[in-house]
Design a protein around this motif. Structure first.
Motif, PDB file in Angstrom:
ATOM      1  N   UNK A   1       2.139 -33.997   7.086  1.00  0.00           N
ATOM      2  CA  UNK A   1       2.929 -34.637   6.034  1.00  0.00           C
ATOM      3  C   UNK A   1       4.185 -35.283   6.597  1.00  0.00           C
ATOM      4  N   UNK A   2       4.176 -35.606   7.867  1.00  0.00           N
ATOM      5  CA  UNK A   2       5.348 -36.183   8.511  1.00  0.00           C
ATOM      6  C   UNK A   2       5.474 -37.664   8.148  1.00  0.00           C
TER       7      UNK A   2
ATOM      8  N   UNK B   1      -7.256 -27.827   2.754  1.00  0.00           N
ATOM      9  CA  UNK B   1      -5.819 -27.985   2.939  1.00  0.00           C
ATOM     10  C   UNK B   1      -5.122 -28.170   1.596  1.00  0.00           C
ATOM     11  N   UNK B   2      -4.187 -27.274   1.282  1.00  0.00           N
ATOM     12  CA  UNK B   2      -3.464 -27.346   0.013  1.00  0.00           C
ATOM     13  C   UNK B   2      -2.194 -28.186   0.117  1.00  0.00           C
ATOM     14  N   UNK B   3      -1.728 -28.425   1.319  1.00  0.00           N
ATOM     15  CA  UNK B   3      -0.495 -29.181   1.495  1.00  0.00           C
ATOM     16  C   UNK B   3      -0.773 -30.682   1.567  1.00  0.00           C
TER      17      UNK B   3
ATOM     18  N   UNK C   1      -8.651 -37.284   1.260  1.00  0.00           N
ATOM     19  CA  UNK C   1      -8.879 -36.165   0.355  1.00  0.00           C
ATOM     20  C   UNK C   1      -7.833 -36.155  -0.760  1.00  0.00           C
ATOM     21  N   UNK C   2      -8.015 -35.210  -1.682  1.00  0.00           N
ATOM     22  CA  UNK C   2      -7.218 -35.171  -2.898  1.00  0.00           C
ATOM     23  C   UNK C   2      -5.721 -35.022  -2.638  1.00  0.00           C
ATOM     24  N   UNK C   3      -5.344 -34.270  -1.609  1.00  0.00           N
ATOM     25  CA  UNK C   3      -3.925 -34.029  -1.328  1.00  0.00           C
ATOM     26  C   UNK C   3      -3.325 -35.090  -0.405  1.00  0.00           C
TER      27      UNK C   3
ATOM     28  N   UNK D   1      -4.606 -32.354 -10.868  1.00  0.00           N
ATOM     29  CA  UNK D   1      -4.103 -33.403  -9.975  1.00  0.00           C
ATOM     30  C   UNK D   1      -4.214 -34.794 -10.580  1.00  0.00           C
ATOM     31  N   UNK D   2      -4.899 -34.909 -11.712  1.00  0.00           N
ATOM     32  CA  UNK D   2      -5.011 -36.207 -12.374  1.00  0.00           C
ATOM     33  C   UNK D   2      -4.020 -36.369 -13.520  1.00  0.00           C
ATOM     34  N   UNK D   3      -3.169 -35.374 -13.728  1.00  0.00           N
ATOM     35  CA  UNK D   3      -2.222 -35.424 -14.843  1.00  0.00           C
ATOM     36  C   UNK D   3      -1.012 -36.280 -14.488  1.00  0.00           C
TER      37      UNK D   3
END
Length: 441
Positions: free
Chosen positions: A133-134, A178-180, A202-204, A264-266
């Motif tokens: 996430x850098x 991966x949740x982050x 991916x989603x995150x 995650x779609x809200x």
């Protein structure tokens, strides 16, 4: 007379440092230095096969060095690549940026950075995978060629039911477990000749500043992303491969959108009109893609749904699909035959729900789970509002064509509201049906 031995206690370290600097980097850089096998008369090639744990810079330097990567090199430090650098990857090699690592590859229009295979074969090397996430993660004025190996990165790059589908692409962001957050800024970059997909996010994952990119000649789709981040895809990028120079279509010229967890779609987002259609749940049939936020579609957007898949707007969501006569919005099946996909289910009473100047066709494959039925049986429709036991829906439908469905054109469950005008219904089993009163025209 015997000559005393020559000693250069200060000069030799200077020479050694100069040789390393000529190939870009410092004395702690991995690699074999100039030339294959260290031949100072050969081309300057630095071979990388070990993990990169410290801050490292790759640059051509005065000797115009190139870099050769063998195997998957994990990057847990800050890797910076200078304009004009060429990095060649061996079979199934790649770069994997871990949570503490980053890749900052910023070239220029005149001196782009090149990531390519040692053999010019689609899918020869794995690609670039990010789990970081850098904000330093940047691909700008970069050319990525011949990546997307069938041999995926280990060990959590998968998706679909039960994780049954491996994610393989020239560029990967995030992973299934991966949740982050993972973020990469990609601008003015070409992804070409991948053996699989061009980009998979991916989603995150997050794609800040995504713009002016080119995807061409990839054997799979140009881009696959989660529906929750689809608004990041800009209309200035070329997804069709139809570039001004060396145009080359992708094997599947659609941008794939995958279902995301409802939470995650809200969020509010807009799907931009691209130069290719969106493929909803492509390769993952019988999927209900839910959206819990405000979803807006630009005029001219085309959505093609996988077999028996559909779109459900939940109670907290809304759908604004307002096309124009010149640029209608299209909802249809990946295969354009009656009943090829579920259709659209509106479970929201939001006053903003509208479908205008649109074409909705070939829906009604099967009912939405789990209350799309009445006392008369299951309900199949191109568009359905509400549900049989719970949930209400509301929609304004105008100036649209609803056609070729394997059920109703529109079905309105009890306590739901349809406001319609100037629509055309053609080739459906029924036009507009109501649960209360039963099946009134």
């Amino acid at each position: 007379m015997e000559r005393p031995p020559l000693r250069f206690p200060r000069f030799l370290p200077f020479v050694a440092a100069s040789v390393l600097a000529a190939c870009g980097g410092g004395a702690d850089d991995p690699g074999d230095g100039p030339g294959p096998d260290g031949d100072p008369g050969g081309p300057c090639v630095r071979t990388l096969s070990e993990k990169l744990t410290a801050a490292t810079t790759w640059a051509p330097g005065e000797q115009q060095c190139t870099y050769a990567v063998t195997g998957v090199v994990e990057v847990s430090g800050a890797l910076t690549i200078a304009p004009g650098t060429v990095v060649r990857f061996g079979p199934n090699a790649g770069l994997l940026m871990t949570a503490t690592g980053s890749l900052n590859a910023v070239g220029t229009e005149a001196a782009p950075i090149t990531f390519t295979g040692t053999t010019a074969t689609p899918g020869f090397w794995k690609g670039l995978a990010f789990k970081s996430n850098n904000p330093a993660n940047v691909l700008e004025h970069v050319v990525i060629s011949y990546a997307g190996s069938e041999d995926s990165f280990c060990c959590d790059f998968f998706y679909g039911p039960g994780g049954s589908i491996e994610a393989r692409a020239a560029v990967l962001l995030g992973s299934q477990l991966q949740d982050s957050i993972t973020q990469v800024r990609i601008t003015d970059t070409t992804v070409e000749k991948s053996g699989t997909l061009g980009l998979f996010a991916f989603n995150k994952a997050r794609l800040p500043g995504f713009s002016r990119n080119l995807f061409r000649g990839n054997l799979g789709a140009p881009v696959t992303v989660s529906l929750s981040i689809a608004s990041a895809l800009d209309a200035t990028s070329i997804y069709s491969g139809n570039s001004a120079t060396n145009p080359s279509a992708n094997g599947d010229n659609t941008v794939h959108l995958l279902a995301a967890p409802e939470a995650d779609t809200a969020t509010a987002q807009t799907l931009h009109k691209l130069d290719v259609p969106y493929g909803i749940s492509t390769g993952v049939p019988n999927t209900t893609v839910e959206y819990a936020g405000a979803l807006t579609l630009e005029p001219g957007v085309r959505l093609q749904f996988e077999a028996e898949s559909g779109l459900r707007i939940t109670a907290t969501g809304s759908l604004v699909a307002r096309g124009t006569a010149a640029a209608p919005i299209v909802f249809t099946g990946r295969t354009e035959t009656p009943g090829s996909w579920k259709g659209i289910s509106i479970r929201s009473t939001n006053a903003n729900n509208v479908i205008a100047s649109a074409r909705v066709s070939h829906g009604g494959s099967d009912p939405f789970c789990c209350d799309s039925f009445t006392s008369a049986g299951d309900i199949r429709a191109n568009i359905s509002l509400g549900g049989g036991n719970s949930g209400r829906g509301r929609l304004q439908l105008t100036d649209s064509l609803v056609s070729q469905g394997a059920g109703w054109g529109v079905f309105v469950f009890k306590d739901s509201t349809l406001t319609q005008s100037a629509n055309t219904f053609d080739g459906n089993t029924g036009t507009v049906g109501y649960q209360n009163p039963p099946f009134a025209p």
